[in-house]
Scaffold this motif. Structure first.
Motif, PDB file in Angstrom:
ATOM      1  N   VAL A  72     -23.290  22.322  -3.161  1.00 37.57           N
ATOM      2  CA  VAL A  72     -23.626  20.775  -2.521  1.00 37.57           C
ATOM      3  C   VAL A  72     -22.337  20.683  -1.882  1.00 37.57           C
ATOM      4  N   GLN A  75     -22.440  18.818   1.303  1.00 40.43           N
ATOM      5  CA  GLN A  75     -23.016  17.620   1.263  1.00 40.43           C
ATOM      6  C   GLN A  75     -21.963  16.283   0.958  1.00 40.43           C
ATOM      7  N   ALA A 109     -27.593  14.202  -3.065  1.00 34.96           N
ATOM      8  CA  ALA A 109     -27.812  15.541  -3.504  1.00 34.96           C
ATOM      9  C   ALA A 109     -27.348  15.683  -4.695  1.00 34.96           C
ATOM     10  N   ALA A 111     -26.583  18.976  -8.284  1.00 31.90           N
ATOM     11  CA  ALA A 111     -26.689  20.294  -8.387  1.00 31.90           C
ATOM     12  C   ALA A 111     -26.828  20.583 -10.114  1.00 31.90           C
ATOM     13  N   ALA A 116     -28.786  23.929  -5.768  1.00 36.50           N
ATOM     14  CA  ALA A 116     -28.485  22.646  -5.207  1.00 36.50           C
ATOM     15  C   ALA A 116     -29.830  21.774  -5.181  1.00 36.50           C
TER      16      ALA A 116
END
Length: 170
Positions: A72, A75, A109, A111, A116
Motif C-alpha cells: 500500500v 496509497q 486503503a 493491508a 492490499a
C-alpha cells in the motif's frame, strides 16, 4: 516542525517495529477532523490495542519497505493516519466504526496478510466478529452434535423406561 536526521531514523525504527508485529494496517485521511474527535479516536484505538500514528508519508513508506505492508506504499499520499494492530481486525474495526460517525475520516486503503485492501476490503475486515465471539461460535458448533446425541439417548431411555413401567403394571 522539521525533524533532524536522528529523529527521522527513530520514527522509521519505531514504525518498522510496529509493522513487524502487526497483522493489519489501515490508512485513513483525517483532513478536517477536530482535535477533540482525534483524541476520541486515539482513546478508542488504545483501548483495542491499535497503534494510531500521524506520520510523514516518506517516513512511513521507508518504514514499511520490505514488509507485508509495502503493497500500500503507493496509497501513502496526503494527510494520513496509520493504524497498526496485532489483532487481525482491530485496526479496521476502530477506523471503520469511527468513520461511520465522523464523515471527515475517510478510509483510503489497508493491508492484511501481504494483500492490499481497498475501502470495501477494510470495511469487510471490520465486519468480522471479535476473536472471542468466533471462539464461542466454534464451541457451539462443536457442542451441537454432542448435545443432540444426549437428547436422543435421553428420549430413548425415557421411552424404554415407559415400556418397563407398563410391563410391571400388567
Amino acid at each position: 516542525m522539521s525533524l533532524n536526521r536522528s529523529e527521522k531514523e527513530a520514527v522509521v525504527g519505531e514504525v518498522t517495529r510496529l509493522a513487524a508485529k502487526a497483522q493489519t494496517l489501515v490508512i485513513a485521511e483525517y483532513r478536517g477532523i477536530t482535535v477533540a474527535d482525534m483524541t476520541k479516536l486515539r482513546v478508542q484505538a488504545r483501548g483495542k490495542g491499535v497503534s494510531l500514528s500521524v506520520l510523514k508519508n516518506t517516513l512511513a513508506r521507508r518504514a514499511v519497505a520490505g514488509s507485508a505492508f509495502d503493497v500500500v506504499a503507493d496509497q501513502m499520499t496526503g494527510p494520513l493516519i496509520y493504524g497498526f494492530s496485532e489483532d487481525a481486525v482491530a485496526a479496521a474495526k476502530v477506523v471503520a466504526d469511527f468513520a461511520k460517525t465522523n464523515d471527515k475520516l475517510v478510509i483510503r486503503a489497508g493491508a492484511f496478510g501481504g494483500k492490499a485492501l481497498d475501502i470495501n476490503g477494510v470495511k469487510r475486515l471490520a465486519d468480522i466478529p471479535p476473536k472471542e465471539v468466533l471462539l464461542a461460535q466454534l464451541c457451539g458448533l462443536l457442542m451441537s452434535p454432542i448435545s443432540r446425541t444426549a437428547v436422543v439417548l435421553s428420549a430413548l431411555a425415557a421411552k424404554k423406561g415407559e415400556g418397563e413401567a407398563v410391563a410391571v403394571a400388567a
